[in-house]
Design an enzyme around this catalytic site. Structure first.
Site, PDB file in Angstrom:
ATOM      1  N   ARG A   1       0.838  -1.195   0.000  1.00 28.06           N
ATOM      2  CA  ARG A   1       0.000   0.000   0.000  1.00 28.06           C
ATOM      3  C   ARG A   1       0.870   1.242   0.000  1.00 28.06           C
ATOM      4  O   ARG A   1       2.002   1.229   0.461  1.00 28.06           O
ATOM      5  CB  ARG A   1      -0.925   0.007   1.220  1.00 28.06           C
ATOM      6  CG  ARG A   1      -2.125  -0.922   1.056  1.00 28.06           C
ATOM      7  CD  ARG A   1      -3.088  -0.857   2.216  1.00 28.06           C
ATOM      8  NE  ARG A   1      -2.507  -1.453   3.394  1.00 28.06           N
ATOM      9  CZ  ARG A   1      -1.975  -0.794   4.415  1.00 28.06           C
ATOM     10  NH1 ARG A   1      -1.971   0.530   4.431  1.00 28.06           N
ATOM     11  NH2 ARG A   1      -1.447  -1.429   5.436  1.00 28.06           N
TER      12      ARG A   1
ATOM     13  N   TYR B   1      -1.504  -3.536  -6.725  1.00 28.77           N
ATOM     14  CA  TYR B   1      -1.329  -4.222  -5.444  1.00 28.77           C
ATOM     15  C   TYR B   1      -2.629  -4.270  -4.633  1.00 28.77           C
ATOM     16  O   TYR B   1      -3.350  -3.268  -4.545  1.00 28.77           O
ATOM     17  CB  TYR B   1      -0.229  -3.534  -4.613  1.00 28.77           C
ATOM     18  CG  TYR B   1      -0.191  -4.104  -3.217  1.00 28.77           C
ATOM     19  CD1 TYR B   1       0.392  -5.351  -2.982  1.00 28.77           C
ATOM     20  CD2 TYR B   1      -0.809  -3.459  -2.153  1.00 28.77           C
ATOM     21  CE1 TYR B   1       0.370  -5.919  -1.723  1.00 28.77           C
ATOM     22  CE2 TYR B   1      -0.845  -4.024  -0.890  1.00 28.77           C
ATOM     23  CZ  TYR B   1      -0.251  -5.257  -0.675  1.00 28.77           C
ATOM     24  OH  TYR B   1      -0.293  -5.820   0.568  1.00 28.77           O
TER      25      TYR B   1
ATOM     26  N   GLY C   1      -4.207  -3.930  -1.485  1.00 35.05           N
ATOM     27  CA  GLY C   1      -4.893  -2.856  -0.759  1.00 35.05           C
ATOM     28  C   GLY C   1      -5.116  -1.607  -1.601  1.00 35.05           C
ATOM     29  O   GLY C   1      -5.991  -0.788  -1.293  1.00 35.05           O
TER      30      GLY C   1
ATOM     31  N   LYS D   1      -9.749  -2.423   1.391  1.00 30.22           N
ATOM     32  CA  LYS D   1      -9.469  -1.268   2.249  1.00 30.22           C
ATOM     33  C   LYS D   1     -10.275  -0.034   1.815  1.00 30.22           C
ATOM     34  O   LYS D   1     -10.707   0.757   2.642  1.00 30.22           O
ATOM     35  CB  LYS D   1      -7.972  -0.932   2.228  1.00 30.22           C
ATOM     36  CG  LYS D   1      -7.077  -2.094   2.565  1.00 30.22           C
ATOM     37  CD  LYS D   1      -7.312  -2.641   3.952  1.00 30.22           C
ATOM     38  CE  LYS D   1      -6.327  -3.771   4.226  1.00 30.22           C
ATOM     39  NZ  LYS D   1      -6.452  -4.354   5.546  1.00 30.22           N
TER      40      LYS D   1
ATOM     41  N   HIS E   1     -10.876  -2.590  11.171  1.00 28.63           N
ATOM     42  CA  HIS E   1      -9.782  -3.429  10.669  1.00 28.63           C
ATOM     43  C   HIS E   1      -9.571  -4.567  11.670  1.00 28.63           C
ATOM     44  O   HIS E   1      -8.587  -4.584  12.405  1.00 28.63           O
ATOM     45  CB  HIS E   1      -8.540  -2.537  10.556  1.00 28.63           C
ATOM     46  CG  HIS E   1      -7.404  -3.155   9.804  1.00 28.63           C
ATOM     47  ND1 HIS E   1      -6.103  -2.738   9.951  1.00 28.63           N
ATOM     48  CD2 HIS E   1      -7.365  -4.144   8.871  1.00 28.63           C
ATOM     49  CE1 HIS E   1      -5.320  -3.434   9.160  1.00 28.63           C
ATOM     50  NE2 HIS E   1      -6.050  -4.295   8.502  1.00 28.63           N
TER      51      HIS E   1
ATOM     52  N   SER F   1      -1.576  -4.028   9.972  1.00 32.56           N
ATOM     53  CA  SER F   1      -1.219  -4.957   8.911  1.00 32.56           C
ATOM     54  C   SER F   1       0.081  -5.683   9.267  1.00 32.56           C
ATOM     55  O   SER F   1       1.006  -5.080   9.811  1.00 32.56           O
ATOM     56  CB  SER F   1      -1.008  -4.195   7.601  1.00 32.56           C
ATOM     57  OG  SER F   1      -2.189  -3.522   7.263  1.00 32.56           O
ATOM     58  N   ALA F   2       0.119  -6.982   8.927  1.00 30.65           N
ATOM     59  CA  ALA F   2       1.324  -7.797   9.119  1.00 30.65           C
ATOM     60  C   ALA F   2       1.721  -7.948  10.586  1.00 30.65           C
ATOM     61  O   ALA F   2       2.900  -8.015  10.912  1.00 30.65           O
ATOM     62  CB  ALA F   2       2.486  -7.244   8.282  1.00 30.65           C
ATOM     63  N   CYS F   3       0.747  -8.008  11.479  1.00 31.11           N
ATOM     64  CA  CYS F   3       1.010  -8.290  12.904  1.00 31.11           C
ATOM     65  C   CYS F   3       0.329  -9.579  13.345  1.00 31.11           C
ATOM     66  O   CYS F   3       0.104  -9.793  14.531  1.00 31.11           O
ATOM     67  CB  CYS F   3       0.559  -7.131  13.786  1.00 31.11           C
ATOM     68  SG  CYS F   3       1.612  -5.682  13.651  1.00 31.11           S
TER      69      CYS F   3
ATOM     70  N   THR G   1      -4.173 -12.845  10.574  1.00 33.35           N
ATOM     71  CA  THR G   1      -4.587 -14.088   9.922  1.00 33.35           C
ATOM     72  C   THR G   1      -4.231 -15.281  10.815  1.00 33.35           C
ATOM     73  O   THR G   1      -5.032 -16.205  10.979  1.00 33.35           O
ATOM     74  CB  THR G   1      -3.940 -14.205   8.525  1.00 33.35           C
ATOM     75  OG1 THR G   1      -4.280 -13.021   7.787  1.00 33.35           O
ATOM     76  CG2 THR G   1      -4.434 -15.424   7.768  1.00 33.35           C
TER      77      THR G   1
ATOM     78  N   ASP H   1      -9.600 -10.026   8.529  1.00 31.96           N
ATOM     79  CA  ASP H   1      -9.078  -8.671   8.297  1.00 31.96           C
ATOM     80  C   ASP H   1     -10.073  -7.547   8.588  1.00 31.96           C
ATOM     81  O   ASP H   1      -9.662  -6.495   9.038  1.00 31.96           O
ATOM     82  CB  ASP H   1      -8.603  -8.559   6.835  1.00 31.96           C
ATOM     83  CG  ASP H   1      -7.704  -7.357   6.590  1.00 31.96           C
ATOM     84  OD1 ASP H   1      -6.886  -7.037   7.469  1.00 31.96           O
ATOM     85  OD2 ASP H   1      -7.830  -6.720   5.520  1.00 31.96           O
TER      86      ASP H   1
ATOM     87  N   ARG I   1       2.256 -12.175  -0.922  1.00 30.32           N
ATOM     88  CA  ARG I   1       0.913 -12.502  -0.435  1.00 30.32           C
ATOM     89  C   ARG I   1       0.340 -13.741  -1.097  1.00 30.32           C
ATOM     90  O   ARG I   1       0.698 -14.084  -2.222  1.00 30.32           O
ATOM     91  CB  ARG I   1      -0.031 -11.321  -0.757  1.00 30.32           C
ATOM     92  CG  ARG I   1       0.345 -10.009  -0.063  1.00 30.32           C
ATOM     93  CD  ARG I   1      -0.311  -9.905   1.266  1.00 30.32           C
ATOM     94  NE  ARG I   1       0.133  -8.723   2.030  1.00 30.32           N
ATOM     95  CZ  ARG I   1      -0.519  -8.268   3.097  1.00 30.32           C
ATOM     96  NH1 ARG I   1      -1.626  -8.845   3.500  1.00 30.32           N
ATOM     97  NH2 ARG I   1      -0.047  -7.238   3.782  1.00 30.32           N
TER      98      ARG I   1
ATOM     99  N   ASP J   1      -0.139 -20.465  21.313  1.00 31.97           N
ATOM    100  CA  ASP J   1      -0.127 -20.148  22.742  1.00 31.97           C
ATOM    101  C   ASP J   1      -0.942 -18.895  23.062  1.00 31.97           C
ATOM    102  O   ASP J   1      -1.265 -18.658  24.233  1.00 31.97           O
ATOM    103  CB  ASP J   1       1.316 -20.027  23.241  1.00 31.97           C
ATOM    104  CG  ASP J   1       1.968 -21.404  23.384  1.00 31.97           C
ATOM    105  OD1 ASP J   1       1.350 -22.270  24.020  1.00 31.97           O
ATOM    106  OD2 ASP J   1       3.059 -21.615  22.821  1.00 31.97           O
TER     107      ASP J   1
HETATM  108  O1  SAT Z   1      -2.249  -4.820   1.632  1.00 34.52           O
HETATM  109  S1  SAT Z   1      -3.583  -4.880   2.135  1.00 34.52           S
HETATM  110  O2  SAT Z   1      -4.025  -3.543   2.501  1.00 34.52           O
HETATM  111  O3  SAT Z   1      -4.505  -5.443   1.192  1.00 34.52           O
HETATM  112  C1  SAT Z   1      -3.540  -5.849   3.502  1.00 34.52           C
HETATM  113  C2  SAT Z   1      -3.125  -5.080   4.680  1.00 34.52           C
HETATM  114  O4  SAT Z   1      -2.156  -4.307   4.614  1.00 34.52           O
HETATM  115  O5  SAT Z   1      -3.784  -5.216   5.726  1.00 34.52           O
HETATM  116 MN    MN Z   2      -5.449  -5.539   6.816  1.00 36.19          MN
END
Ligand code: SAT
Ligand code: MN
Length: 593
Positions: A74, A202, A204, A211, A231, A253-255, A258, A280, A372, A498
């Site tokens: 993004r 891309y 997002g 988004k 989110h 994002s990315a923490c 999922t 998400d 991704r 955990d």
């Molecule tokens: O890249 S996306 O916005 O689709 C996914 C994310 O960053 O949460």
């Molecule tokens: Mn996201």
């Protein structure tokens, strides 16, 4: 798939016609969402070298895509809220006057689809029969985007049927055009229910239901209509006695959203089942019993590949086994894939995410850190049976989490709704690869929505406060941190499965089964109430990961001042007062020693 419009919706026909006059495609194709269409589009994409088939025995229905190397995440600096006044967009968003944005992007769109096909993608965000759901139409010049939308949303005839003759729809115009970073813009026009995105393919930036509609336009609609567009993942937890509860959790994002949404509980939690409603986005409204009810507007997962493996997330690995797309991971000449954090070591030779030869031992990453997978939700073995329920699921707890190496303990419970909104408002996270061009360090990311609030951030926080009056039976609010580090810079908490230990305590609290210990900054578990048996953690580390260190909190609360100043005059006074009270109490406790 049709080249004549399969609808008589006059406003829709007019808009598609205007869009075609502007972008001048050779061909217009309307998507119907059928299996045959998906096959045909995939074949076209392979012929055009947009997709590369993987080994169809090992990866049935799966394809690979290399993005343009300049287009991998993004672009927050090019993402714009176009409202009549700058104040409506607020201090955390880029702003352009609508007329200026239409003119600027109009010039880029002009003729940009010459020689190309314009795909018209009608889609629904949310369960097809839910009153919560919204219809969008995305027009795009990218077959890759069309194929991703087919996985991520409910696409085609189902959406046109829902729209009928005169239904309301979001107008989304997307063109990769020449994919030039200098001609790349992601513009939102909340008052017009319109999105104009150009120059990027891309996720997002380009899958406009995600988004752009579900969060930026969605949050604007939610404020006006009295609900929440967030989110957040939504997970279902079933206890060994058959009690089923739902929680919604916001992480930047990315923490690991999922992973949390697909978690497998550890052995000591035999009989517990975690199922995924969404990974998400959550749309939440007040429903039956005065509870907050959530739907997942999406129909697939657009997950970060690196770090995903059979141990960290077996359900994600099963979700990508078939009919999935992989973008910017590494591949082999034989049609297999690999990424950093795969179950096995890299093979001797790979083709890296840029398409170049890669040899084991290279210091370059083979897969892009933000590479991704796009996978249909129906592939997930742990999918909740409620994903298509038009009413959604009732939420017992809301969790806010960031990536913090210090200060924030494993779990902290808010004293009340206002304190919970304060926790969300001051969430911080260390930056990740999901967006480009961000300064390293902690950035404040309210409710993990900083890049996604479609209007003024202070007004958004006020909307959260106001929701209390609408929810007779509100969820409890928590803050968690899986990422605390020890003095040697090592993660203290094992995370992944955990995290069930923390979730169990949250559910016990939400259902009023255990007491908690009050600290100055929130409630924490009593040691006997959190099950740590079998976890790889010394008693000293367990104490540390849950510790509330007042010196660290004094620094934390002081550092929030800068963020509050940035929010400016719409920062709700109750939020500012929360900080004042906490800071005063922490300071005086420290003075007393
Ligand atoms: O890249 S996306 O916005 O689709 C996914 C994310 O960053 O949460
Ligand atoms: Mn996201």
């Amino acid at each position: 798939m049709a080249t004549t419009a399969p609808t008589t919706h006059a406003a829709l026909l007019r808009w598609v016609d205007e869009t075609a006059k502007l972008t001048k495609p050779d061909r217009i194709v309307w998507l119907d969402g059928s299996e045959a269409e998906r096959k045909r589009l995939t074949e076209e994409a392979v012929a055009a070298k947009v997709l590369i088939p993987l080994d169809q025995k090992k990866w049935p229905g799966c394809y690979y895509h290399h993005s343009n190397p300049n287009d991998v995440a993004r672009v927050e600096h090019l993402t714009v809220i176009c409202t009549p006044t700058r104040e409506e967009a607020g201090p955390t968003n880029n702003w352009m006057a609508p007329a200026d944005a239409y003119a600027k992007l109009g010039a880029i769109y002009d003729g940009c689809m010459k020689g190309r096909t314009m795909y018209v993608v009608p889609y629904i965000m949310g369960p097809p029969t839910s009153p919560f759901s919204k219809v969008g139409i995305e027009v795009t010049d990218s077959v890759y985007v069309a194929l991703n939308m087919i996985i991520m949303a409910r696409v085609g005839t189902v959406a046109l049927e829902r729209l009928g003759q005169d239904g309301e729809f979001n107008k989304g115009l997307h063109a990769v055009a020449d994919c030039s970073p200098d001609r790349r813009w992601i513009c939102h026009f909340p008052q017009d229910n319109t999105i104009w995105s150009v120059g990027s393919g891309y996720g997002g930036n380009a899958l406009l239901g995600k988004k752009c509609l579900a969060l930026r336009i969605g949050s604007y609609l939610a404020k006006n209509e009295g609900w929440l567009a967030e989110h957040m993942l939504i997970l279902e937890a079933e206890s060994p006695t058959g009690e089923v509860s739902y929680v919604a959790a916001a992480f930047p994002s990315a923490c690991g959203k999922t992973n949390f949404a697909m978690m497998i509980p550890p052995k000591t939690f035999d009989g517990w089942k975690i199922r995924t409603v969404g990974d998400d986005i959550a749309w939440m409204r007040v429903g039956e019993n005065g509870q907050l009810w959530a739907v997942n507007p999406e129909n697939g997962y657009f997950g970060v590949a690196p770090g995903t493996n059979r141990k960290t997330n077996p359900n994600a690995m099963d979700s990508v086994r078939k009919d999935s797309l992989f973008t910017n991971v590494a591949r082999t000449a034989g049609g297999d894939i690999w990424w950093e954090g795969w179950d096995t070591e890299a093979p001797a030779e790979l083709i890296d995410w840029k398409g170049a030869a890669w040899k084991k031992g290279s210091t370059e990453k083979a897969a892009h850190p933000n590479s991704r997978f796009t996978a249909p939700a129906s592939n997930n073995p742990a999918i909740s049976s409620k994903v298509n329920d038009p009413a959604g699921v009732p939420i017992s707890a809301i969790i806010f989490g960031g990536r913090r190496s210090t200060t924030v303990p494993l779990v902290l419970e808010a004293f009340n709704w206002t304190h919970g909104v304060f926790m969300g408002a001051t969430m911080g996270s260390e930056t990740t690869a999901a967006a480009v061009g961000l300064k390293e360090g902690v950035r404040r990311d309210p409710m993990a929505m900083l890049p996604f609030i479609g209007y003024d951030a202070g007004t958004y926080l006020q909307h959260w406060l106001d929701m209390q009056g609408r929810i007779p039976n509100p969820p409890k609010v928590y803050m968690v941190n899986w990422f605390r580090k020890d003095g040697n810079g090592k993660f203290m908490w094992p995370g992944y499965g955990d995290n069930m230990r923390v979730l169990k305590w949250i559910l016990d609290r939400a259902h009023g089964r255990v007491t908690a210990k009050e600290t100055l900054v929130g409630n924490v578990p009593r040691p006997e109430d959190i099950n740590l048996s079998g976890v790889d953690l010394t008693p000293e580390a367990a104490r540390k990961v849950m510790d509330v260190d007042l010196a660290e909190w004094e620094t934390e609360l002081e550092s929030q001042q800068e963020w509050f100043e940035k929010l400016g005059k719409t920062l709700p006074r109750p939020i500012a007062l929360q900080r004042d009270i906490l800071l005063e109490r922490v300071r005086s406790a420290r003075k007393q020693g």
